[in-house]
Design a protein around this motif. Structure first.
Motif, PDB file in Angstrom:
ATOM      1  N   THR A 226      -3.719   5.651   6.801  1.00 54.58           N
ATOM      2  CA  THR A 226      -4.557   4.773   5.982  1.00 54.58           C
ATOM      3  C   THR A 226      -3.854   4.559   4.646  1.00 54.58           C
ATOM      4  OG1 THR A 226      -5.832   6.611   5.043  1.00 54.58           O
ATOM      5  CG2 THR A 226      -6.716   5.573   7.030  1.00 54.58           C
ATOM      6  N   GLY A 227      -4.317   3.564   3.922  1.00 55.67           N
ATOM      7  CA  GLY A 227      -3.756   3.286   2.615  1.00 55.67           C
ATOM      8  C   GLY A 227      -4.557   2.203   1.931  1.00 55.67           C
ATOM      9  N   PRO A 228      -4.321   1.983   0.643  1.00 56.47           N
ATOM     10  CA  PRO A 228      -5.051   0.934  -0.084  1.00 56.47           C
ATOM     11  C   PRO A 228      -4.710  -0.451   0.458  1.00 56.47           C
ATOM     12  CG  PRO A 228      -3.267   1.804  -1.425  1.00 56.47           C
ATOM     13  CD  PRO A 228      -3.350   2.673  -0.219  1.00 56.47           C
ATOM     14  N   SER A 229      -5.727  -1.178   0.874  1.00 56.20           N
ATOM     15  CA  SER A 229      -5.502  -2.488   1.482  1.00 56.20           C
ATOM     16  C   SER A 229      -5.247  -3.543   0.415  1.00 56.20           C
ATOM     17  CB  SER A 229      -6.717  -2.883   2.327  1.00 56.20           C
ATOM     18  OG  SER A 229      -6.584  -4.211   2.782  1.00 56.20           O
ATOM     19  N   PRO A 230      -4.146  -4.286   0.496  1.00 63.38           N
ATOM     20  CA  PRO A 230      -3.872  -5.338  -0.495  1.00 63.38           C
ATOM     21  C   PRO A 230      -4.745  -6.566  -0.316  1.00 63.38           C
ATOM     22  CG  PRO A 230      -2.159  -5.308   1.176  1.00 63.38           C
ATOM     23  CD  PRO A 230      -3.052  -4.132   1.457  1.00 63.38           C
ATOM     24  N   VAL A 231      -5.480  -6.667   0.802  1.00 61.84           N
ATOM     25  CA  VAL A 231      -6.324  -7.835   1.049  1.00 61.84           C
ATOM     26  C   VAL A 231      -7.807  -7.500   0.928  1.00 61.84           C
ATOM     27  CG1 VAL A 231      -4.587  -8.888   2.531  1.00 61.84           C
ATOM     28  CG2 VAL A 231      -6.349  -7.444   3.548  1.00 61.84           C
ATOM     29  N   ASP A 232      -8.146  -6.258   0.580  1.00 59.39           N
ATOM     30  CA  ASP A 232      -9.550  -5.864   0.486  1.00 59.39           C
ATOM     31  C   ASP A 232      -9.791  -5.026  -0.768  1.00 59.39           C
ATOM     32  OD1 ASP A 232     -12.202  -5.643   1.118  1.00 59.39           O
ATOM     33  OD2 ASP A 232     -11.932  -4.114   2.676  1.00 59.39           O
ATOM     34  N   ARG A 233      -9.313  -5.556  -1.894  1.00 65.33           N
ATOM     35  CA  ARG A 233      -9.558  -4.938  -3.206  1.00 65.33           C
ATOM     36  C   ARG A 233      -9.132  -3.468  -3.264  1.00 65.33           C
ATOM     37  NH1 ARG A 233     -15.757  -6.435  -3.599  1.00 65.33           N
ATOM     38  NH2 ARG A 233     -15.537  -5.875  -1.394  1.00 65.33           N
ATOM     39  N   GLY A 234      -8.054  -3.151  -2.562  1.00 62.35           N
ATOM     40  CA  GLY A 234      -7.510  -1.804  -2.616  1.00 62.35           C
ATOM     41  C   GLY A 234      -8.320  -0.753  -1.889  1.00 62.35           C
ATOM     42  N   LYS A 235      -9.301  -1.179  -1.089  1.00 61.81           N
ATOM     43  CA  LYS A 235     -10.093  -0.206  -0.336  1.00 61.81           C
ATOM     44  C   LYS A 235      -9.256   0.423   0.768  1.00 61.81           C
ATOM     45  CE  LYS A 235     -14.590  -2.376  -1.165  1.00 61.81           C
ATOM     46  NZ  LYS A 235     -15.796  -2.978  -0.524  1.00 61.81           N
TER      47      LYS A 235
ATOM     48  N   GLY B  76      -7.766   1.338   4.080  1.00 61.91           N
ATOM     49  CA  GLY B  76      -7.681   0.553   5.305  1.00 61.91           C
ATOM     50  C   GLY B  76      -6.508   0.957   6.167  1.00 61.91           C
ATOM     51  N   SER B  77      -6.494   0.418   7.360  1.00 61.17           N
ATOM     52  CA  SER B  77      -5.392   0.609   8.305  1.00 61.17           C
ATOM     53  C   SER B  77      -4.951  -0.757   8.810  1.00 61.17           C
ATOM     54  CB  SER B  77      -5.830   1.491   9.483  1.00 61.17           C
ATOM     55  OG  SER B  77      -6.124   2.806   9.077  1.00 61.17           O
ATOM     56  N   LYS B  78      -3.836  -0.756   9.527  1.00 60.72           N
ATOM     57  CA  LYS B  78      -3.325  -1.991  10.124  1.00 60.72           C
ATOM     58  C   LYS B  78      -3.076  -1.776  11.607  1.00 60.72           C
ATOM     59  CE  LYS B  78      -0.779  -4.819   6.766  1.00 60.72           C
ATOM     60  NZ  LYS B  78       0.577  -5.303   6.381  1.00 60.72           N
ATOM     61  N   HIS B  79      -3.465  -2.783  12.385  1.00 57.70           N
ATOM     62  CA  HIS B  79      -3.072  -2.857  13.785  1.00 57.70           C
ATOM     63  C   HIS B  79      -1.878  -3.804  13.887  1.00 57.70           C
ATOM     64  CE1 HIS B  79      -7.457  -1.801  15.061  1.00 57.70           C
ATOM     65  NE2 HIS B  79      -6.720  -0.708  14.919  1.00 57.70           N
ATOM     66  N   HIS B  80      -0.783  -3.322  14.417  1.00 57.96           N
ATOM     67  CA  HIS B  80       0.407  -4.141  14.645  1.00 57.96           C
ATOM     68  C   HIS B  80       0.497  -4.410  16.147  1.00 57.96           C
ATOM     69  CE1 HIS B  80       1.950  -3.220  10.544  1.00 57.96           C
ATOM     70  NE2 HIS B  80       1.304  -2.090  10.757  1.00 57.96           N
ATOM     71  N   LEU B  81       0.531  -5.690  16.516  1.00 60.43           N
ATOM     72  CA  LEU B  81       0.446  -6.080  17.931  1.00 60.43           C
ATOM     73  C   LEU B  81       1.652  -6.906  18.337  1.00 60.43           C
ATOM     74  CD1 LEU B  81      -1.242  -6.489  20.619  1.00 60.43           C
ATOM     75  CD2 LEU B  81      -2.154  -8.550  19.525  1.00 60.43           C
ATOM     76  N   ILE B  82       2.144  -6.641  19.540  1.00 60.49           N
ATOM     77  CA  ILE B  82       3.125  -7.508  20.178  1.00 60.49           C
ATOM     78  C   ILE B  82       2.554  -7.911  21.530  1.00 60.49           C
ATOM     79  CG2 ILE B  82       4.422  -5.489  21.063  1.00 60.49           C
ATOM     80  CD1 ILE B  82       6.939  -7.252  20.990  1.00 60.49           C
TER      81      ILE B  82
ATOM     82  N   GLY C 231      -2.935   0.622   5.662  1.00 57.90           N
ATOM     83  CA  GLY C 231      -3.119  -0.769   5.302  1.00 57.90           C
ATOM     84  C   GLY C 231      -2.129  -1.295   4.292  1.00 57.90           C
ATOM     85  N   ASN C 232      -1.383  -0.420   3.633  1.00 58.99           N
ATOM     86  CA  ASN C 232      -0.422  -0.836   2.622  1.00 58.99           C
ATOM     87  C   ASN C 232       1.004  -0.945   3.163  1.00 58.99           C
ATOM     88  OD1 ASN C 232      -0.374   1.927   3.031  1.00 58.99           O
ATOM     89  ND2 ASN C 232       0.259   2.399   0.931  1.00 58.99           N
ATOM     90  N   ARG C 233       1.188  -0.742   4.455  1.00 59.74           N
ATOM     91  CA  ARG C 233       2.543  -0.835   5.026  1.00 59.74           C
ATOM     92  C   ARG C 233       2.927  -2.290   5.224  1.00 59.74           C
ATOM     93  NH1 ARG C 233       4.569   3.890   7.212  1.00 59.74           N
ATOM     94  NH2 ARG C 233       6.502   2.693   7.279  1.00 59.74           N
ATOM     95  N   ASN C 234       4.162  -2.618   4.843  1.00 56.68           N
ATOM     96  CA  ASN C 234       4.671  -3.976   5.004  1.00 56.68           C
ATOM     97  C   ASN C 234       4.893  -4.279   6.488  1.00 56.68           C
ATOM     98  OD1 ASN C 234       6.532  -6.305   5.015  1.00 56.68           O
ATOM     99  ND2 ASN C 234       6.561  -5.985   2.806  1.00 56.68           N
ATOM    100  N   ASP C 235       4.475  -5.464   6.916  1.00 48.68           N
ATOM    101  CA  ASP C 235       4.565  -5.827   8.332  1.00 48.68           C
ATOM    102  C   ASP C 235       5.992  -5.721   8.874  1.00 48.68           C
ATOM    103  OD1 ASP C 235       1.900  -6.356   8.104  1.00 48.68           O
ATOM    104  OD2 ASP C 235       2.055  -8.528   8.339  1.00 48.68           O
ATOM    105  N   VAL C 236       6.949  -6.197   8.095  1.00 46.84           N
ATOM    106  CA  VAL C 236       8.315  -6.279   8.610  1.00 46.84           C
ATOM    107  C   VAL C 236       8.895  -4.891   8.897  1.00 46.84           C
ATOM    108  CG1 VAL C 236       9.479  -6.288   6.366  1.00 46.84           C
ATOM    109  CG2 VAL C 236      10.525  -7.463   8.313  1.00 46.84           C
ATOM    110  N   THR C 237       8.462  -3.870   8.159  1.00 39.19           N
ATOM    111  CA  THR C 237       8.985  -2.524   8.394  1.00 39.19           C
ATOM    112  C   THR C 237       8.543  -1.967   9.743  1.00 39.19           C
ATOM    113  OG1 THR C 237       7.091  -1.422   7.320  1.00 39.19           O
ATOM    114  CG2 THR C 237       8.945  -2.058   5.916  1.00 39.19           C
ATOM    115  N   GLN C 238       7.507  -2.555  10.316  1.00 42.85           N
ATOM    116  CA  GLN C 238       6.989  -2.078  11.594  1.00 42.85           C
ATOM    117  C   GLN C 238       7.467  -2.918  12.768  1.00 42.85           C
ATOM    118  OE1 GLN C 238       5.339   0.866  11.449  1.00 42.85           O
ATOM    119  NE2 GLN C 238       5.994   0.597   9.325  1.00 42.85           N
TER     120      GLN C 238
END
Length: 270
Positions: A116-125, A127-133, A148-155
């Motif tokens: 988890t991490g502070p979400s850049p799209v939800d006022r820093g709350k 959050g997590s990210k689902h990365h899908l292929i 939620g704070n991980r950059n998409d390209v790094t994944q």
């Protein structure tokens, strides 16, 4: 029409052989049948209800029983194996488009825990990210979880490498698409080169230019929407990542199962 959490005989025939054998217990009540417990897990996945609120009158067993069984089955790799086998059946039917694959990510709120991490799209709350292929037709090939704070390209590379070996066709099992399609969030020459080293052609929109990939990239957005129709995945309640990964793998298996079932229905009508 049966409720979505009811496990059909056809689906159960694929899942049951994958379940680990539980040693017989000589003490206490007889364990709840695996099929009933699986339906309880699906009830939670579809409705988003808390484990402690699982309706006892539906015969699923207690919420703790379902939680423990999900934990054990995830540890045994049951749902990943189910997804992989269903992908193999789709591949054998010619229903996986390996000519291209699309990648994207989506933020979800999280209650806490690892990944988890502070979400850049939800006022820093938190959050997590689902990365899908997914393949060119929207079939989910792999999903990963990060803060939620991980950059998409790094994944991007971990996501591509997470695609399992898919059998079903003559020759070697396949896991790499010909092309990776992505939006500007994945615009970085380092990762283009890493894809080329894997024999994959990158088709990634560049910042400051018109996004020409949207007409073919909508399928991954559609599949993310399907994934988040499972209400337990639309917001992350599990602090333990293994439980959330279990839900993710099960959801991917169910989406793939629907594609396979639809193919069988079309074939039967011909």
């Amino acid at each position: 029409m049966a409720a979505p959490w009811v496990v059909s005989d056809e689906l159960w025939a694929r899942i049951e052989p994958l379940l680990p054998v539980r040693p017989p217990s000589r003490r206490g009540p007889k364990p709840r049948p695996d099929r009933d417990v699986l339906q309880g897990i699906l009830f939670v996945l579809f409705t988003g209800i808390g484990w402690e609120d699982l309706p006892q009158e539906l015969g699923f067993g207690s919420g703790m029983t379902c939680w423990r069984r999900l934990r054990d089955w995830q540890d045994a790799g049951v749902f990943d194996q189910l997804h992989q086998e269903l992908l193999g059946e789709l591949n054998a039917a010619g229903e996986i488009d390996w000519s291209r694959a699309c990648v994207d990510a989506s933020h979800i709120r999280a209650k806490g825990g690892a990944a988890t991490g502070p979400s850049p799209v939800d006022r820093g709350k938190t959050g997590s990210k689902h990365h899908l292929i997914c393949d060119g037709g929207g079939v989910p090939l792999a999903v990963t979880l990060t803060g939620g704070n991980r950059n998409d390209v790094t994944q991007l590379i971990p996501l591509v490498d997470a695609v399992p070996l898919v059998r079903g066709r003559r020759g070697h099992p396949r896991r790499k698409p010909d092309v990776i399609v992505a939006d500007r969030g994945y615009d970085h020459d380092k990762y283009r080169n890493l894809l080329r080293q894997r024999g994959i052609r990158p088709l990634i929109s560049r910042r400051g230019t018109r996004d020409n990939n949207q007409p073919v990239r909508w399928v991954v957005e559609q599949t993310l929407a399907l994934l988040h129709q499972f209400r337990r995945l639309a917001e992350r309640w599990e602090r333990r990542t293994d439980i959330h990964h279990g839900f993710l793998a099960l959801a991917c298996g169910l989406i793939t199962w629907r594609r396979l079932h639809a193919h069988h229905e079309r074939t039967a009508m011909c």
